[in-house]
Write a protein that holds these residues in place. Sequence first.
Motif, PDB file in Angstrom:
ATOM      1  N   ASP A  10     -20.764 -27.791 -52.558  1.00 42.81           N
ATOM      2  CA  ASP A  10     -21.458 -28.924 -53.165  1.00 42.81           C
ATOM      3  C   ASP A  10     -22.706 -28.365 -53.830  1.00 42.81           C
ATOM      4  O   ASP A  10     -23.684 -28.046 -53.178  1.00 42.81           O
ATOM      5  CB  ASP A  10     -21.818 -29.948 -52.078  1.00 42.81           C
ATOM      6  CG  ASP A  10     -22.559 -31.150 -52.641  1.00 42.81           C
ATOM      7  OD1 ASP A  10     -22.542 -31.351 -53.858  1.00 42.81           O
ATOM      8  OD2 ASP A  10     -23.158 -31.876 -51.830  1.00 42.81           O
ATOM      9  N   ASP A  16     -24.458 -31.644 -60.355  1.00 39.88           N
ATOM     10  CA  ASP A  16     -24.311 -33.039 -60.740  1.00 39.88           C
ATOM     11  C   ASP A  16     -25.574 -33.853 -60.447  1.00 39.88           C
ATOM     12  O   ASP A  16     -25.562 -35.074 -60.510  1.00 39.88           O
ATOM     13  CB  ASP A  16     -23.099 -33.667 -60.042  1.00 39.88           C
ATOM     14  CG  ASP A  16     -23.167 -33.569 -58.526  1.00 39.88           C
ATOM     15  OD1 ASP A  16     -24.135 -32.975 -58.003  1.00 39.88           O
ATOM     16  OD2 ASP A  16     -22.264 -34.079 -57.874  1.00 39.88           O
ATOM     17  N   ASP A  27     -17.980 -29.670 -55.651  1.00 36.12           N
ATOM     18  CA  ASP A  27     -18.094 -29.685 -57.114  1.00 36.12           C
ATOM     19  C   ASP A  27     -17.146 -28.637 -57.680  1.00 36.12           C
ATOM     20  O   ASP A  27     -17.475 -27.466 -57.812  1.00 36.12           O
ATOM     21  CB  ASP A  27     -19.537 -29.399 -57.548  1.00 36.12           C
ATOM     22  CG  ASP A  27     -20.506 -30.458 -57.077  1.00 36.12           C
ATOM     23  OD1 ASP A  27     -20.077 -31.598 -56.887  1.00 36.12           O
ATOM     24  OD2 ASP A  27     -21.686 -30.134 -56.893  1.00 36.12           O
TER      25      ASP A  27
END
Length: 130
Positions: free
Chosen positions: A77, A81, A89
């Motif tokens: 992660d 984003d 991700d």
Amino acid sequence: MPLRKISKSSQQGVALLVFAIIVLVGSTYLLTVSLNSSANRFNRYTETNDYLNAAKNALIGFAVFHPDNPGMLPFPDRNGDGDYDGNSDCTTGAVTNNLLLGRIPWQGQDNPCIAPQTGLNIQSLDYTGQ
């Protein structure tokens, strides 16, 4: 009234006794603060170590029992984003080193991740809650 002369033999060492008590109280306080700090540090290290061991076991389990690609690890992660939301991700392009740095994805994976799109079901947090 004449001043009374104090002889050295009549002093009983009260000043030395008061000084010794002050030193004893001060050293006891410093020792207590030092031991309390060491105990808190030990507790933080123990808690962080427990989280790291749980995360390690979850990653090994994910890699060993992956149904399609044994040995595959989930993408981390990343903050790409804008937040650390617990989801992996994934990328469809070439894998570079900056895509492999991030937090453990504990909720799951989004498309275009390779199935299964499940998370590790463990929040890997240290003693600060991050």
